[in-house]
Design a protein around this motif. Structure first.
Motif, PDB file in Angstrom:
ATOM      1  N   ASP A 209       0.822  -1.224   0.000  1.00 26.98           N
ATOM      2  CA  ASP A 209       0.000   0.000   0.000  1.00 26.98           C
ATOM      3  C   ASP A 209       0.848   1.263   0.000  1.00 26.98           C
ATOM      4  O   ASP A 209       0.745   2.128   0.880  1.00 26.98           O
ATOM      5  N   LEU A 210       1.707   1.373  -1.018  1.00 24.64           N
ATOM      6  CA  LEU A 210       2.479   2.601  -1.148  1.00 24.64           C
ATOM      7  C   LEU A 210       1.564   3.757  -1.534  1.00 24.64           C
ATOM      8  O   LEU A 210       0.616   3.593  -2.312  1.00 24.64           O
ATOM      9  N   VAL A 211       1.859   4.929  -1.004  1.00 19.13           N
ATOM     10  CA  VAL A 211       1.085   6.129  -1.336  1.00 19.13           C
ATOM     11  C   VAL A 211       1.854   6.875  -2.422  1.00 19.13           C
ATOM     12  O   VAL A 211       2.831   7.573  -2.155  1.00 19.13           O
ATOM     13  N   SER A 212       1.428   6.680  -3.657  1.00 18.61           N
ATOM     14  CA  SER A 212       2.114   7.296  -4.783  1.00 18.61           C
ATOM     15  C   SER A 212       1.086   7.775  -5.797  1.00 18.61           C
ATOM     16  O   SER A 212       0.000   7.201  -5.943  1.00 18.61           O
ATOM     17  N   LYS A 213       1.433   8.839  -6.509  1.00 20.63           N
ATOM     18  CA  LYS A 213       0.548   9.369  -7.547  1.00 20.63           C
ATOM     19  C   LYS A 213       0.546   8.487  -8.782  1.00 20.63           C
ATOM     20  O   LYS A 213      -0.378   8.528  -9.580  1.00 20.63           O
ATOM     21  N   SER A 214       1.585   7.705  -8.952  1.00 18.74           N
ATOM     22  CA  SER A 214       1.684   6.799 -10.099  1.00 18.74           C
ATOM     23  C   SER A 214       1.212   5.410  -9.684  1.00 18.74           C
ATOM     24  O   SER A 214       1.458   4.953  -8.565  1.00 18.74           O
ATOM     25  N   LYS A 215       0.536   4.738 -10.646  1.00 16.47           N
ATOM     26  CA  LYS A 215       0.089   3.383 -10.377  1.00 16.47           C
ATOM     27  C   LYS A 215       1.192   2.362 -10.625  1.00 16.47           C
ATOM     28  O   LYS A 215       1.081   1.215 -10.172  1.00 16.47           O
ATOM     29  N   THR A 216       2.226   2.758 -11.344  1.00 20.38           N
ATOM     30  CA  THR A 216       3.372   1.870 -11.602  1.00 20.38           C
ATOM     31  C   THR A 216       4.641   2.589 -11.151  1.00 20.38           C
ATOM     32  O   THR A 216       5.494   2.980 -11.969  1.00 20.38           O
ATOM     33  N   PRO A 217       4.814   2.805  -9.882  1.00 21.47           N
ATOM     34  CA  PRO A 217       5.979   3.568  -9.413  1.00 21.47           C
ATOM     35  C   PRO A 217       7.257   2.729  -9.471  1.00 21.47           C
ATOM     36  O   PRO A 217       7.234   1.497  -9.330  1.00 21.47           O
ATOM     37  N   GLU A 218       8.379   3.415  -9.688  1.00 23.38           N
ATOM     38  CA  GLU A 218       9.705   2.807  -9.601  1.00 23.38           C
ATOM     39  C   GLU A 218      10.289   3.179  -8.239  1.00 23.38           C
ATOM     40  O   GLU A 218      10.679   4.312  -8.008  1.00 23.38           O
TER      41      GLU A 218
END
Length: 782
Positions: A209-218
């Protein structure tokens, strides 16, 4: 003039000490490996009933000890209750029969005398440990004319003793008259125990459950422990639940007062990075793994870093992101602080897994001779030398011998031995912190030289007294820096335990079951050297960073053309044994020496036709014959211990370009044609290594090609030859005659040892020709 790098046996006046303990558990000796040096000790404790200076309203006395031309002075009392300072004057340099102890007042003009005491040398007692310390006594102060005025008493203890006295290491020494008062601490001898080190393993499993604006974060994980920062690769699956499955290794030192900080970082498209969360784990709360057993993964809550717009300060905010990790302190490993091949210790971090002691190593550092000048003082060249020895976690430092090229230390130390395949390292350095320099700053202590002694080369209970040449590589070439006189004894109460240690694994079990890669070991050793440098620099007197790095060979991984050539020659020498054996046998086959070749031929035929019963009867005596041969060889072995070999190191034949490259900084400070020349030379040398490795690979590929079928005809020819050989042997065994096999063996031996006029040709044998024509993969390389 040629330099003499030979090892010299010396005969010091040692062995007058007393054995203080014997037994299977602990063998210790008291100063029996060093020469006794007698000192006059004066312990100044305190003063009372001094006359009060009414005019100045203060009383700030100090004590001055005069022994011939030597003069020692205490610090100022400055409202302290007592001094409790000890002074040591070398007895052999005392040229007077009396000693004056004077009490002076700091506030009076010219430090005027308050009172004094005079002692005759003949009345001073002698004390030798383990006798109890002498009790200090009150002595009445006389005036400068020797008249007692009824005011003032000084508490003193005065005796003659040796360097074995317990107060000697911290005493002011008469040899230190040139040293600034505040820098005397830098001259004292000390024993250092390095902190216990552990490997901290951090296995990053996955996130949630990372909080990131991208759905495929690096994303990747960055871990920090102290000054070390490591990071994982970018997650294999670009999602909000990333997975890594990667281990990060740190070195942690007791006491565990640091915290492991882990941060999840996202790499954005504009090459910027954003922290998605972090967690902090105190190392003191991490579980210890002592055996090669699995560690369960745990979920750790991450905290998001949020910046307050009003204050601009960062604050932590909890949120739902979690990180699955396996964190453990692996006590089953040994934390290598030295190169593996010259290590002094192989025990794991966890004490329960330590093997038992097999003996004691006793080292007597007698002195040095012929030291070269290392610096200039008042327009005169001088050297202030001290020694550092390291074995296992115990470091020792001798006192500094000031302003002499032939120092005398006569200090003895002892270590517990757990593994005979270990190395004692001894270095000698020049002290550049004797005249008011800062404790942690200022000039570095340059290395004079270093030597190593492997314990397995020492005989048991024998005292080795040798003068070792101190050899150093310098930008101008090899140079003899002097000679270091040592006495060494390897004491072993149980010879059986010593022999058992030769069959015990050298490294702990964890290194075998879960081995660390070469890159991990290199990184961990760099961390270890840095940790030990910081910890030992904070001691008093400090063991400085340059000394620690030199003793631990911190630059052992640096490239050196000289070392590369030396290792290449060592490799050639190893294979040269087999090459020389083949050359000797080839000379016998070619009958270069007719008498010797004929003798070998006849001996082979006699062995072949010897009755089988005699061969079987004599077979048990073969190991005994080999043992007698080895025993005869053992009696011819050198009695002197091995030391730094100049010829093996190619130190005398190295050229100026190789030396300039060896002492160049990293990254290199050179530019232009010099770098191009070095690069071309490196390529030329590496090409030789490449071809040697390629030849070995070709031989292995030829063997594999016999059943790989790469050449469609070679396996058939090989199988046909095997079939013919099998049929011939079966046909011979069909007749079941006892002489059949012996005739065949004799024919083969006669064919191998045939003369030049008996079918001898200048071409290789048929099997070798066939083997050389088997296919390899060298033609497939780009």
């Amino acid at each position: 003039m040629a330099q003499n790098f030979a090892l010299k046996e010396i005969k010091p006046n040692i062995g007058k000490g007393r054995v203080t303990g014997t037994g299977p558990d602990r063998l210790t000796s008291s100063r029996d490996l060093v020469e006794e040096t007698y000192y006059l000790f004066v312990r100044v404790v305190k003063v009372k009933e001094l006359p009060w200076n009414a005019a100045l309203g203060i009383c700030d006395p100090f004590v001055e000890i005069k022994v011939g031309n030597y003069k020692g002075r205490t610090s100022f009392l400055e409202n302290k209750p007592d001094w409790n300072e000890v002074f040591a004057f070398r007895k052999e340099r005392i040229q007077t029969s009396t000693m004056d102890i004077v009490v002076r007042e700091r506030a009076l003009p010219n430090d005027e005398i308050i009172g004094k005491i005079c002692f005759n040398m003949s009345d001073i007692p002698t004390r030798v440990p383990p006798d109890s310390p002498l009790a200090p006594q009150w002595y009445k102060l006389d005036d400068k004319n020797g008249i007692y005025l009824g005011m003032g008493e000084l508490m003193l203890a005065i005796w003659f003793g040796t360097q074995a006295d317990e107060v000697f290491p911290n005493a002011w020494n008469s040899d230190l008259t040139l040293v600034n008062g505040d820098s005397i601490v830098n001259t004292r001898s000390k024993v250092y125990i390095q902190p216990k080190l552990w490997y901290l393993r951090v296995s990053i499993v996955e996130g949630q459950d990372l909080v990131s604006k991208s759905k495929t974060p690096e994303v990747y994980v960055k871990a920090n422990l102290g000054f070390v920062s490591l990071k994982t690769r970018v997650s294999s699956n670009k999602s909000l639940n990333p997975k890594w499955g990667e281990d990060l290794m740190f070195v942690a030192a007791e006491p565990f007062d640091e915290s492991l900080i882990l941060t999840v970082v996202e790499k954005l498209e504009d090459k910027t990075e954003v922290n998605l969360g972090k967690c902090e784990i105190p190392v003191s709360k991490v579980s210890k793994r002592n055996l090669p057993e699995a560690v369960g993964a745990k979920w750790y809550d991450l905290k998001q870093v949020v910046t307050e717009e009003s204050s601009g300060q960062a604050k932590d905010a909890k949120f739902a992101t979690k990180l699955s990790m396996k964190v453990s302190l692996d006590g089953g490993y040994h934390v290598f602080d030295e190169p593996v091949h010259v290590s002094s210790d192989f025990r794991p971090s966890y004490k329960v897994l330590w093997p038992g002691t097999i003996g004691l190593l006793e080292l007597g550092i007698l002195g040095a001779t012929g030291l070269i000048p290392m610096k200039s003082r008042n327009g005169r060249e001088t050297t202030d030398a001290y020694c550092v020895a390291k074995y296992g976690p115990k470091w020792i430092r001798t006192r500094t011998a000031v302003d002499t090229f032939a120092p005398k230390w006569n200090e003895q130390y002892v270590w517990d031995i757990y593994e005979p395949y270990s190395v004692l390292t001894i270095g000698i350095f020049d002290n550049c912190h004797l005249h008011g320099e800062g404790m942690l700053v200022g000039p570095k202590d340059p290395k004079i030289g270093k030597l190593r002694i492997r314990l397995s080369t020492l005989r048991i209970n024998k005292v080795y007294t040798y003068s070792y040449p101190i050899i150093a590589m310098q930008p101008t070439g090899i140079k003899k820096m002097g000679e270091l006189q040592l006495s060494i004894r390897f004491t072993c109460p149980s010879y059986q335990a010593l022999c058992k240690s030769y069959f015990r694994p050298l490294i702990p079990k964890m290194h075998i079951i879960f081995p660390l890669s070469v890159y991990q070991l290199d990184s961990l050793r760099q961390q270890t050297v840095e940790i030990l440098s910081m910890r030992l620099t904070r001691t008093e007197p400090p063991l400085r960073k340059e000394v620690v790095e030199c003793m631990l060979d911190a630059d052992a991984q640096m490239w050196s053309m000289r070392r590369a050539k030396a290792n290449f020659e060592r490799l050639k020498a190893v294979f040269g044994v087999f090459v020389n054996a083949w050359k000797v046998f080839n000379d016998l086959r070619k009958w270069r020496n007719w008498i010797l070749s004929l003798s070998v031929l006849v001996a082979g035929v006699i062995v072949v036709f010897c009755p089988t019963e005699i061969l079987l009867y004599g077979l048990p005596f073969l190991p005994l014959s080999c043992a007698f041969v080895l025993f005869g060889r053992f009696r011819k072995l050198p009695k002197d211990p091995p030391f730094m070999n100049v010829k093996l190191s190619l130190a005398e034949s190295v050229n100026a370009d190789d030396l300039d490259e060896e002492f160049d900084s990293f990254p290199s400070s050179k530019q232009g044609d010099v770098l191009r020349m070095r690069y071309d030379r490196l390529r030329s040398f590496a090409a030789k290594i490449m071809h040697m490795i390629g030849d070995l690979a070709c031989h292995g590929e030829r063997i594999n090609s016999l059943w790989s079928g790469e050449d469609p005809r070679a396996p058939k020819i090989f199988l046909f030859a095997c079939l013919v050989a099998a049929l011939c042997l079966h046909w011979i065994s069909y007749f079941n005659h006892p002489w059949n096999w012996k005739i065949i063996a004799a024919c083969v031996w006669l064919y191998v040892m045939r003369c030049d006029w008996m079918w001898r040709k200048d071409v290789p044998s048929v099997p070798s020709i066939f083997f050389r024509k088997l296919p390899t993969k060298v033609d497939r390389l780009l």
